[in-house]
Design a protein around this motif. Structure first.
Motif, PDB file in Angstrom:
ATOM      1  N   CYS A   5       0.777  -1.252   0.000  1.00  0.00           N
ATOM      2  CA  CYS A   5       0.000   0.000   0.000  1.00  0.00           C
ATOM      3  C   CYS A   5       0.801   1.292   0.000  1.00  0.00           C
ATOM      4  O   CYS A   5       0.198   2.363  -0.155  1.00  0.00           O
ATOM      5  CB  CYS A   5      -0.984   0.004   1.163  1.00  0.00           C
ATOM      6  N   GLU A  52      -3.108  -8.538   1.984  1.00  0.00           N
ATOM      7  CA  GLU A  52      -3.128  -7.095   2.259  1.00  0.00           C
ATOM      8  C   GLU A  52      -4.570  -6.597   2.458  1.00  0.00           C
ATOM      9  O   GLU A  52      -4.840  -5.769   3.329  1.00  0.00           O
ATOM     10  CB  GLU A  52      -2.472  -6.372   1.072  1.00  0.00           C
ATOM     11  N   ALA A  55      -5.702  -7.686   5.828  1.00  0.00           N
ATOM     12  CA  ALA A  55      -5.007  -6.895   6.861  1.00  0.00           C
ATOM     13  C   ALA A  55      -5.630  -5.499   6.977  1.00  0.00           C
ATOM     14  O   ALA A  55      -5.797  -4.965   8.072  1.00  0.00           O
ATOM     15  CB  ALA A  55      -3.518  -6.799   6.526  1.00  0.00           C
ATOM     16  N   TRP A  56      -6.009  -4.928   5.838  1.00  0.00           N
ATOM     17  CA  TRP A  56      -6.587  -3.585   5.866  1.00  0.00           C
ATOM     18  C   TRP A  56      -7.970  -3.558   6.494  1.00  0.00           C
ATOM     19  O   TRP A  56      -8.366  -2.558   7.087  1.00  0.00           O
ATOM     20  CB  TRP A  56      -6.578  -2.970   4.463  1.00  0.00           C
ATOM     21  N   GLU A  69      -1.590 -17.415   9.486  1.00  0.00           N
ATOM     22  CA  GLU A  69      -1.841 -18.598   8.649  1.00  0.00           C
ATOM     23  C   GLU A  69      -2.757 -18.184   7.504  1.00  0.00           C
ATOM     24  O   GLU A  69      -3.657 -17.367   7.707  1.00  0.00           O
ATOM     25  CB  GLU A  69      -2.586 -19.620   9.531  1.00  0.00           C
ATOM     26  N   ARG A  97      -8.370 -11.455  19.990  1.00  0.00           N
ATOM     27  CA  ARG A  97      -6.954 -11.653  19.654  1.00  0.00           C
ATOM     28  C   ARG A  97      -6.766 -12.346  18.312  1.00  0.00           C
ATOM     29  O   ARG A  97      -5.890 -12.011  17.519  1.00  0.00           O
ATOM     30  CB  ARG A  97      -6.310 -12.509  20.785  1.00  0.00           C
ATOM     31  N   LYS A 119      -5.877 -16.580   9.258  1.00  0.00           N
ATOM     32  CA  LYS A 119      -5.960 -16.231  10.678  1.00  0.00           C
ATOM     33  C   LYS A 119      -4.974 -15.106  10.928  1.00  0.00           C
ATOM     34  O   LYS A 119      -3.798 -15.202  10.522  1.00  0.00           O
ATOM     35  CB  LYS A 119      -5.581 -17.437  11.533  1.00  0.00           C
ATOM     36  N   LEU A 121      -3.365 -12.586  14.001  1.00  0.00           N
ATOM     37  CA  LEU A 121      -3.226 -12.429  15.449  1.00  0.00           C
ATOM     38  C   LEU A 121      -2.902 -10.991  15.793  1.00  0.00           C
ATOM     39  O   LEU A 121      -2.038 -10.364  15.160  1.00  0.00           O
ATOM     40  CB  LEU A 121      -2.110 -13.344  15.965  1.00  0.00           C
ATOM     41  N   ILE A 123      -1.225  -8.018  17.567  1.00  0.00           N
ATOM     42  CA  ILE A 123       0.101  -7.843  18.188  1.00  0.00           C
ATOM     43  C   ILE A 123       0.180  -6.449  18.804  1.00  0.00           C
ATOM     44  O   ILE A 123      -0.624  -5.576  18.505  1.00  0.00           O
ATOM     45  CB  ILE A 123       1.229  -8.021  17.154  1.00  0.00           C
TER      46      ILE A 123
END
Ligand SMILES: CCCCCCCCCC(=O)SCCNC(=O)CCNC(=O)[C@H](O)C(C)(C)COP(=O)(O)OP(=O)(O)OC[C@H]1O[C@@H](n2cnc3c(N)ncnc32)[C@H](O)[C@@H]1OP(=O)(O)O
Length: 128
Positions: A5, A52, A55-56, A69, A97, A119, A121, A123
Motif C-alpha cells: 500500500c 493485504e 489486513a486492511w 496462517e 486476539r 488467521k 493475530l 500484536i
C-alpha cells in the motif's frame, strides 16, 4: 514502505482501500511484470493482494495484526490487464486476539477465480 500500500515503494502494488459496510475493497490491474505463466497473474502476488486486503479490514478498525496462517484456493487463472476487485471480511473473532478472515477476487464478468481464508493475530503496535 509497505509493498502492498505505500505510495513511495517503487516496486509496490500501491493499493488503495475503502470500507463498504462489512467489506474492505481494493481494485488492481496486473501488468505483464506481475505474470507467472504468460497472460496470467503470479499466484504469490495474488496471495499478497488478498493478504493485504484482509489486513486492511483490521487496520480500518485500528487493530494491529500479523498474518499467522493463510490458505488460498486458485480455481481459475487471473488474467493480466483487466480490473480485479478484491474483497475481504471477518468471519469470526476469538478472545479479541485471533481473527478469522476471508477474501476473494472478482473478475469484471463476476467470476471468482480465487478465494482465501486466513488467521490474523493481534500484536502490540509498538512491535511493528
Ligand atoms: C498500514 C497498514 C499496513 C498493513 C500491512 C499488512 C501486511 C500484510 C500482513 C502480513 O503479511 S504480516 C507478515 C506475515 N506474517 C508474519 O510475518 C507473522 C510471523 N509470526 C509472528 O510474528 C508470530 O508468530 C505471531 C505474531 C503471528 C504470533 O506470535 P505471538 O507470540 O503473539 O503468539 P503465540 O505464538 O504466543 O500464540 C498466541 C496464541 O495464538 C495461537 N496461535 C498462534 N498461531 C496460530 C495460528 N496460526 N492459528 C491459530 N492460533 C494460533 C497460539 O496457539 C496461542 O494460543 P493461546 O493464547 O491459547 O496459547
Amino acid at each position: 514502505m509497505c509493498f502492498g500500500c505505500s505510495e513511495r515503494n517503487p516496486i509496490g502494488l500501491k493499493l488503495k482501500f475503502t470500507m463498504d459496510g462489512d467489506k474492505c475493497r481494493t481494485e488492481f490491474v496486473a501488468g505483464e511484470e506481475h505474470q507467472g505463466w504468460n497472460g496470467y497473474m503470479h499466484g504469490g502476488l495474488i496471495a499478497a493482494l488478498m493478504d493485504e486486503t484482509m489486513a486492511w479490514w483490521l487496520w480500518f478498525k485500528d487493530i494491529s495484526i500479523m498474518t499467522a496462517e493463510m490458505t488460498t484456493r486458485y480455481s481459475l487463472g487471473v488474467p493480466v490487464n483487466i480490473k480485479l476487485t478484491v474483497e475481504s471480511w471477518c468471519e469470526e473473532e476469538k478472545r479479541d486476539r485471533l481473527f478469522f478472515m476471508a477474501a476473494r477476487i472478482i473478475l469484471p464478468d463476476g467470476k471468482v477465480p480465487v478465494t482465501a481464508k486466513a488467521k490474523f493475530l493481534r500484536i502490540d503496535p509498538e512491535k511493528l
